[in-house]
Design a protein around this motif. Structure first.
Motif, PDB file in Angstrom:
ATOM      1  N   ASP A 106     -18.444   7.481  -2.838  1.00 56.65           N
ATOM      2  CA  ASP A 106     -17.883   6.337  -2.113  1.00 56.65           C
ATOM      3  C   ASP A 106     -16.472   6.652  -1.630  1.00 56.65           C
ATOM      4  O   ASP A 106     -15.766   7.478  -2.204  1.00 56.65           O
ATOM      5  CB  ASP A 106     -17.846   5.100  -3.023  1.00 56.65           C
ATOM      6  CG  ASP A 106     -19.245   4.661  -3.425  1.00 56.65           C
ATOM      7  OD1 ASP A 106     -20.219   5.165  -2.832  1.00 56.65           O
ATOM      8  OD2 ASP A 106     -19.358   3.829  -4.331  1.00 56.65           O
ATOM      9  N   LYS A 107     -16.065   5.973  -0.588  1.00 53.03           N
ATOM     10  CA  LYS A 107     -14.726   6.146  -0.030  1.00 53.03           C
ATOM     11  C   LYS A 107     -13.878   4.937  -0.399  1.00 53.03           C
ATOM     12  O   LYS A 107     -14.258   3.800  -0.151  1.00 53.03           O
ATOM     13  CB  LYS A 107     -14.805   6.291   1.489  1.00 53.03           C
ATOM     14  CG  LYS A 107     -13.456   6.489   2.167  1.00 53.03           C
ATOM     15  CD  LYS A 107     -13.620   6.658   3.671  1.00 53.03           C
ATOM     16  CE  LYS A 107     -12.279   6.876   4.344  1.00 53.03           C
ATOM     17  NZ  LYS A 107     -12.423   7.054   5.819  1.00 53.03           N
ATOM     18  N   GLY A 134      -7.016   2.263  -3.366  1.00 51.45           N
ATOM     19  CA  GLY A 134      -8.022   2.614  -4.359  1.00 51.45           C
ATOM     20  C   GLY A 134      -8.792   1.440  -4.901  1.00 51.45           C
ATOM     21  O   GLY A 134      -9.354   1.509  -5.993  1.00 51.45           O
ATOM     22  N   THR A 135      -8.845   0.347  -4.159  1.00 55.52           N
ATOM     23  CA  THR A 135      -9.501  -0.862  -4.669  1.00 55.52           C
ATOM     24  C   THR A 135     -10.884  -1.084  -4.043  1.00 55.52           C
ATOM     25  O   THR A 135     -11.822  -1.432  -4.737  1.00 55.52           O
ATOM     26  CB  THR A 135      -8.626  -2.097  -4.382  1.00 55.52           C
ATOM     27  OG1 THR A 135      -8.345  -2.159  -2.979  1.00 55.52           O
ATOM     28  CG2 THR A 135      -7.317  -1.994  -5.151  1.00 55.52           C
TER      29      THR A 135
END
Length: 344
Positions: free
Chosen positions: A74-75, A80-81
């Motif tokens: 996943d990106k 970073g949430t």
């Protein structure tokens, strides 16, 4: 990064869909204590080797930066949430490409409007009566200059028409009908496989907990029998051992189903990502082709514009003040008898 999958020892198989290894003589409960989590990581029910935890997996298409090798995890956004699935990143790329294609078409449309307005103004100016009465060779050059504006207006009008038919319209209509529907089909298909994968993963986790419970129960009963603090019989121990073995078999069965599902997901991800890559190549080549057509038409316009000016250049080279004076005098003279001195 390429993904891996559960094997029968609660680690992960290579996604090339190899058959699970036989369990051997080690009990499922004992296998659970092996250092699996030191080499594997699970992201949204998909398992991957940790960096450095296993030999680097080979790329499917080395040296090509192909979609099929780089969109398995996943990106996250810069904070970073928020995570976006790798496949969703590929779909967003397609949608963005479609939007860029549309905006390019709109840009060409605005360019066409400018050409049309320019042609209209040139044509209007060519009809101006200003300086229309100039005569001689200069008058001929001036008349030709105004005519060149009319001819240039025709050139720009033809340019705008060709831009519409050969550049704007193809860009606007490329993949116009069912493209987004096809993308939704890809999205739903991969999403369904991920749901199945999540379900299989949940079954594995449930079976893992059940096995741990059965193994713990077996160990407790065995210890009680050994220290004579319970009236449990050997039959009770055998029953607990059978349940533990059955729980281990159930875990192996769930792992096998998980591996099959992840294998299917892996295959569909590769196939679909390569199809999306092919679509992106086609889009870029299509746009490149029609932007080249734009430059070709633009060069042709310059060439035709030059041809409208060439007659003006030729007549300007022939402008002769002496000849103009001669022609004007011949047409407008009032007589060639000069005055003489008056006699007294």
């Amino acid at each position: 990064m390429m993904e891996a999958s559960f094997d029968t020892e609660e680690s992960f198989d290579d996604p090339s869909c190899l058959a699970p290894q036989p369990p051997g003589s080690v009990s499922p409960a004992r296998r659970q204590t092996r250092e699996v989590k030191e080499t594997k990581i699970t992201i949204n029910c998909v398992t991957f080797p940790l960096p450095g935890g296993s030999p680097e997996q080979q790329l499917l298409k080395p040296n090509e930066w192909s979609y099929c090798d780089y969109f398995w995890t996943d990106k996250k956004d810069p904070q970073g949430t928020t995570s976006v699935a790798g496949f969703e990143v590929l779909l967003q790329k397609q949608l963005k490409g479609k939007q860029m294609q549309k905006e390019m078409s709109e840009f060409i449309h605005e360019r066409i409007k400018i050409e049309e307005e320019y042609a209209k103004n040139l044509s209007k100016l060519s009809l101006s009566p200003l300086a229309a009465q100039d005569e001689g060779t200069l008058g001929e050059a001036w008349t030709q200059l105004k005519k060149s504006l009319h001819d240039e207006a025709e050139v720009h009008l033809k340019f705008s028409n060709k831009l519409h038919s050969e550049v704007e319209k193809p860009l606007l209509t490329f993949r116009c009908d069912n493209f987004k529907k096809d993308l939704k089909k890809y999205d739903h298909h991969i999403a369904d496989l991920r749901k199945q994968l999540a379900s299989r993963y949940a079954s594995v986790e449930k079976s893992r907990r059940a096995l741990a419970d059965r193994q713990k129960d077996l160990e407790v009963k065995t210890q009680q029998l050994e220290i004579k603090i319970s009236n449990k019989t050997e039959e009770d121990i055998k029953k607990a051992r059978r349940k533990s073995t059955q729980a281990g078999d159930d875990l192996m069965r769930c792992v096998d189903l998980y591996n099959q599902t992840q294998c299917k997901w892996f295959e569909e991800m590769v196939t679909t990502s390569m199809e999306l890559e092919k679509l992106e190549v086609e889009r870029i080549e299509w746009i490149q082709q029609h932007l080249r057509q734009y430059t070709t038409l633009r060069h042709e316009t310059d060439m035709f514009n030059q041809s409208t000016v060439e007659p003006v250049d030729k007549l300007l080279q022939n402008v002769d003040p002496g000849r103009d004076r001669e022609l004007w005098v011949k047409e407008n003279n009032t007589g060639d008898v000069r005055p003489v001195d008056m006699d007294i």
